[in-house]
Design a protein around this motif. Structure first.
Motif, PDB file in Angstrom:
ATOM      1  N   ARG A   1      58.516  68.042 -11.458  1.00 14.28           N
ATOM      2  CA  ARG A   1      57.320  68.200 -10.617  1.00 14.28           C
ATOM      3  C   ARG A   1      56.829  69.640 -10.546  1.00 14.28           C
ATOM      4  NH1 ARG A   1      58.242  64.130  -5.497  1.00 14.28           N
ATOM      5  NH2 ARG A   1      58.471  62.239  -6.757  1.00 14.28           N
TER       6      ARG A   1
ATOM      7  N   GLU B   1      53.478  60.561 -12.231  1.00 13.36           N
ATOM      8  CA  GLU B   1      54.622  59.644 -12.259  1.00 13.36           C
ATOM      9  C   GLU B   1      54.216  58.193 -12.048  1.00 13.36           C
ATOM     10  OE1 GLU B   1      57.405  61.100  -9.350  1.00 13.36           O
ATOM     11  OE2 GLU B   1      57.440  63.055 -10.310  1.00 13.36           O
TER      12      GLU B   1
ATOM     13  N   LEU C   1      64.736  52.265   5.202  1.00 14.18           N
ATOM     14  CA  LEU C   1      63.929  51.044   5.252  1.00 14.18           C
ATOM     15  C   LEU C   1      64.697  49.860   4.686  1.00 14.18           C
ATOM     16  CD1 LEU C   1      60.408  52.375   4.336  1.00 14.18           C
ATOM     17  CD2 LEU C   1      61.053  51.283   6.453  1.00 14.18           C
TER      18      LEU C   1
ATOM     19  N   LEU D   1      55.777  53.856   0.486  1.00 17.94           N
ATOM     20  CA  LEU D   1      56.781  52.826   0.735  1.00 17.94           C
ATOM     21  C   LEU D   1      56.626  52.241   2.133  1.00 17.94           C
ATOM     22  CD1 LEU D   1      59.281  51.599  -0.593  1.00 17.94           C
ATOM     23  CD2 LEU D   1      60.621  53.260   0.642  1.00 17.94           C
ATOM     24  N   ARG D   2      56.345  53.116   3.076  1.00 14.97           N
ATOM     25  CA  ARG D   2      56.210  52.679   4.452  1.00 14.97           C
ATOM     26  C   ARG D   2      55.004  51.761   4.614  1.00 14.97           C
ATOM     27  NH1 ARG D   2      58.260  55.097   9.386  1.00 14.97           N
ATOM     28  NH2 ARG D   2      57.157  53.948  10.998  1.00 14.97           N
TER      29      ARG D   2
ATOM     30  N   SER E   1      54.251  57.251   4.210  1.00 16.93           N
ATOM     31  CA  SER E   1      54.457  57.257   2.768  1.00 16.93           C
ATOM     32  C   SER E   1      54.028  55.927   2.172  1.00 16.93           C
ATOM     33  CB  SER E   1      55.928  57.495   2.476  1.00 16.93           C
ATOM     34  OG  SER E   1      56.659  56.387   2.914  1.00 16.93           O
TER      35      SER E   1
ATOM     36  N   CYS F   1      55.996  48.430   3.186  1.00 13.42           N
ATOM     37  CA  CYS F   1      56.950  47.716   4.022  1.00 13.42           C
ATOM     38  C   CYS F   1      56.279  47.161   5.264  1.00 13.42           C
ATOM     39  CB  CYS F   1      58.074  48.642   4.453  1.00 13.42           C
ATOM     40  SG  CYS F   1      59.327  48.812   3.226  1.00 13.42           S
TER      41      CYS F   1
ATOM     42  N   MET G   1      67.139  48.418   7.153  1.00 14.02           N
ATOM     43  CA  MET G   1      66.520  48.079   8.427  1.00 14.02           C
ATOM     44  C   MET G   1      66.890  46.666   8.877  1.00 14.02           C
ATOM     45  SD  MET G   1      62.462  48.209   9.073  1.00 14.02           S
ATOM     46  CE  MET G   1      62.202  47.330   7.546  1.00 14.02           C
TER      47      MET G   1
ATOM     48  N   HIS H   1      51.961  65.143  -8.770  1.00 16.64           N
ATOM     49  CA  HIS H   1      53.147  64.446  -9.283  1.00 16.64           C
ATOM     50  C   HIS H   1      53.030  62.937  -9.131  1.00 16.64           C
ATOM     51  CE1 HIS H   1      55.185  63.453  -5.477  1.00 16.64           C
ATOM     52  NE2 HIS H   1      54.681  64.585  -5.024  1.00 16.64           N
TER      53      HIS H   1
ATOM     54  N   GLU I   1      64.206  57.925   3.337  1.00  9.06           N
ATOM     55  CA  GLU I   1      63.313  56.934   3.921  1.00  9.06           C
ATOM     56  C   GLU I   1      63.520  55.563   3.272  1.00  9.06           C
ATOM     57  OE1 GLU I   1      59.140  57.353   3.208  1.00  9.06           O
ATOM     58  OE2 GLU I   1      58.657  56.489   5.160  1.00  9.06           O
ATOM     59  N   ARG I   2      63.655  55.577   1.935  1.00 15.07           N
ATOM     60  CA  ARG I   2      63.872  54.315   1.231  1.00 15.07           C
ATOM     61  C   ARG I   2      65.167  53.654   1.698  1.00 15.07           C
ATOM     62  NH1 ARG I   2      62.234  51.629  -3.399  1.00 15.07           N
ATOM     63  NH2 ARG I   2      60.576  53.131  -3.664  1.00 15.07           N
TER      64      ARG I   2
END
Lengths: 455, 127
Positions: free
Chosen positions: B57, A148, B115, A92-93, A90, A96, B118, A144, B111-112
């Motif tokens: 969505r 967004e 993380l 975010l991943r 993703s 990070c 973590m 989306h 997931e957020r």
């Protein structure tokens, strides 16, 4: 009491660390030259140059700038879609992980190119090559995310640019000079227009063209060439060999003209003449770079207005910002003089600029010419030794002409410029149609005709 | 807002699925929402940020149809009537259109959170 063994261990570690650090600095042979080595891995072009230092810059340069976009706004949207959700991780991943490795992701687009890359520590090369390959071939284009994240970002950027009269004038002058293609706005100027065009489907289609083998190159600074070729060959396997949508490049044609835009938050006046293409292109004229340095306008040292011809012409209006730049593109160029300041200052100085250009077309003093040549050469070398510009030009050169941007050739071509050639360029500029754009208080800002230009 | 479900467990076992299927069909037909022209996903409570985002969505067509179904059902409820039989939701029409989106959003949030919680440990230097 501290045991002897502990001290020994610490001392050993300290020794090892200091040795490792210095070893890292000299790990790669500093080639000393700014030249790129190039290669080809299953049809993917790549180039690299190695210099000593712990930081690597790696980028994917794609022929997908605003000039090539199939629908308005797609180039910027694709730029902002880089490093978003892929099939495997993703957004975010990705953020990070790259943050934890200690790196900086970069993405930007110019009129011709889209650059997606990263700056990171030398040892992390495989991770980032894999990441770039993933961005190129496995990004999921979702409606989306466009709604967004992408469109609000473009909207904010547009708003910021609407207040900047100089940016508006530059956009306007490009559209006057080249109409379509290079004339397409670098950033969308109207918020409503591109919303109809920027959709996930259109983006996926454009990405299929932008990230196909013939349309991009991988360029790196500060890596071992062998290592780069190994990882590029290993990770860039899913990239389509043929573009899904044809990315067209029509030969740019210069038109010229005048545009005046009323604006309340500043005054800008931009004059442009046809210029030189990039060194890898067919219309390369190094004398344009010398003319730009000769006209100048900005000072390279503090507390003085500078010694260039335009800064001498603008001594009466010290608050006016004058600068000259030779914008080079692959098959055309634009020599742009921009004035930014109060309307009355612009009115007073603009005619003097045309007079200066006329004087240059008749006579250039030996001293001025030599100074300008040295400055042009310095600027070119300094520009190309910086990583960002070098990466973009090298990538563009590789995808279009199959040869990277070689700095040595550029420097030597500037050495070959004579005063007569510069005079000739100035003369042609005055004889042909100029592109003139005025943004701001239109009552005070002059027309091109009034300052003695042909449009 | 997804709810815990036995369905995956049952679907994995064909003998159990064969046994449960008529029962579930009987149950859904008797739940009554199909007689008002609704789908099962229309019944998910809207009052949570996740579902609100999932609703945004939806494609314009799906969002329009959802509002139409709800207004029709509301009218029926006010009038204390059921829809005519040919307007009832057919079993094959009653597919999940919203819950996959909600699950996706819940995965993103999870997931957020993961993380952010973590623990980062630096690798110990090798001897």
């Amino acid at each position: 009491m501290i045991s002897r063994a502990a001290i020994q261990r610490q001392a050993q570690r300290a020794l090892r660390q200091s040795w490792q650090q210095s070893a890292r600095g000299y790990a790669s042979p500093a080639s000393g030259s700014l030249a790129y080595q190039q290669g080809d891995a299953n049809g993917i072009k790549y180039a690299s140059r190695d210099y000593a230092g712990p930081v690597t810059t790696l980028a994917l340069v794609s022929k997908a700038g605003t000039r090539h976009q199939i629908l308005p706004g797609l180039a910027e949207a694709l730029e902002r879609y880089a490093f978003r959700t892929t099939e495997r991780r993703s957004t975010l991943r990705i953020q990070c992980e790259s943050e934890l490795l200690g790196s900086e992701l970069l993405r930007y687009h110019t009129r011709e190119n889209l650059v997606v890359g990263a700056k990171f520590l030398r040892d992390d090369l495989p991770y980032f090559v894999e990441l770039l390959a993933e961005v190129a071939s496995q990004t999921k284009y979702q409606q989306h995310v466009v709604n967004e994240e992408i469109i609000p970002l473009i909207e904010l950027n547009t708003k910021q640019r609407l207040a900047d009269t100089l940016a508006l004038a530059q956009e306007s002058v490009h559209s006057l000079a080249f109409h379509r293609g290079l004339g397409a706005p670098l950033h969308p100027t109207s918020t409503n227009l591109y919303k109809n065009y920027v959709t996930a489907d259109a983006l996926a289609e454009y990405a299929g063209g932008a990230y196909a083998k013939p349309n991009f190159a991988v360029v790196a600074n500060g890596v071992d060439h062998g290592e780069l070729s190994k990882w590029v060959g290993e990770f860039f396997t899913d990239v389509p060999a043929q573009p899904t949508v044809e990315i067209k490049t029509e030969q740019s044609k210069y038109y010229g003209g005048e545009e005046r835009i009323a604006h309340a938050s500043g005054n800008s006046f931009v004059i442009a003449f046809p210029g030189s293409s990039s060194p890898t292109g067919a219309f390369y004229k190094p004398e344009v770079a010398v003319l730009a340095a000769l006209l100048g306008g900005e000072s390279s040292i503090k507390w003085t207005s500078g010694f260039s011809l335009l800064s001498k012409a603008a001594t009466q209006t010290p608050l006016l910002h004058v600068s000259t730049k030779s914008n080079i593109y692959t098959d055309a160029g634009l020599l742009v003089t921009s004035l930014n300041g109060s309307a009355s200052d612009i009115r007073a100085t603009a005619p003097k600029i045309v007079e200066t250009l006329k004087a240059v077309s008749q006579n250039i003093s030996e001293e001025d010419f030599n100074k300008a040549k040295a400055l042009a050469k310095f600027k070119e070398l300094e520009f190309a030794s910086g990583t960002q510009a070098a990466i973009e030009y090298t990538g563009a050169g590789l995808t279009r002409d199959g040869k990277p941007y070689q700095i040595n050739e550029v420097a030597s071509s500037i050495d070959g410029v004579t005063a007569d050639k510069v005079k000739q360029v100035a003369k042609e500029a005055l004889e042909n149609k100029a592109s003139v754009s005025a943004v701001g208080d239109l009552f005070a800002l002059p027309y091109a005709e009034e300052i003695g230009l042909k449009v | 807002m997804s709810v815990p479900s036995l369905a995956p467990y049952i679907m994995k076992r064909p003998w159990l699925q064969r046994w449960m299927k008529p029962l579930s069909q009987w149950y859904f037909d008797n739940a009554g929402y199909r007689k008002l022209g609704l789908r099962a996903d229309d019944l998910i409570p809207e009052e949570s940020p996740q579902v609100q985002l999932a609703l945004k969505r939806l494609s314009p067509k799906e969002a329009y149809d959802r509002v139409f179904r709800m207004r029709r059902a509301f009218q029926c409820s006010l009038a204390h009537q059921l829809l005519p039989r040919h307007e009832w939701t057919a079993a094959e029409q009653d597919y999940p259109y919203l819950s996959p989106l909600i699950k996706e959003i819940e995965i993103e949030i999870k997931e957020r959170e993961d993380l952010e919680a973590m623990q980062i440990t630096k690798p110990t230097p090798k001897k």
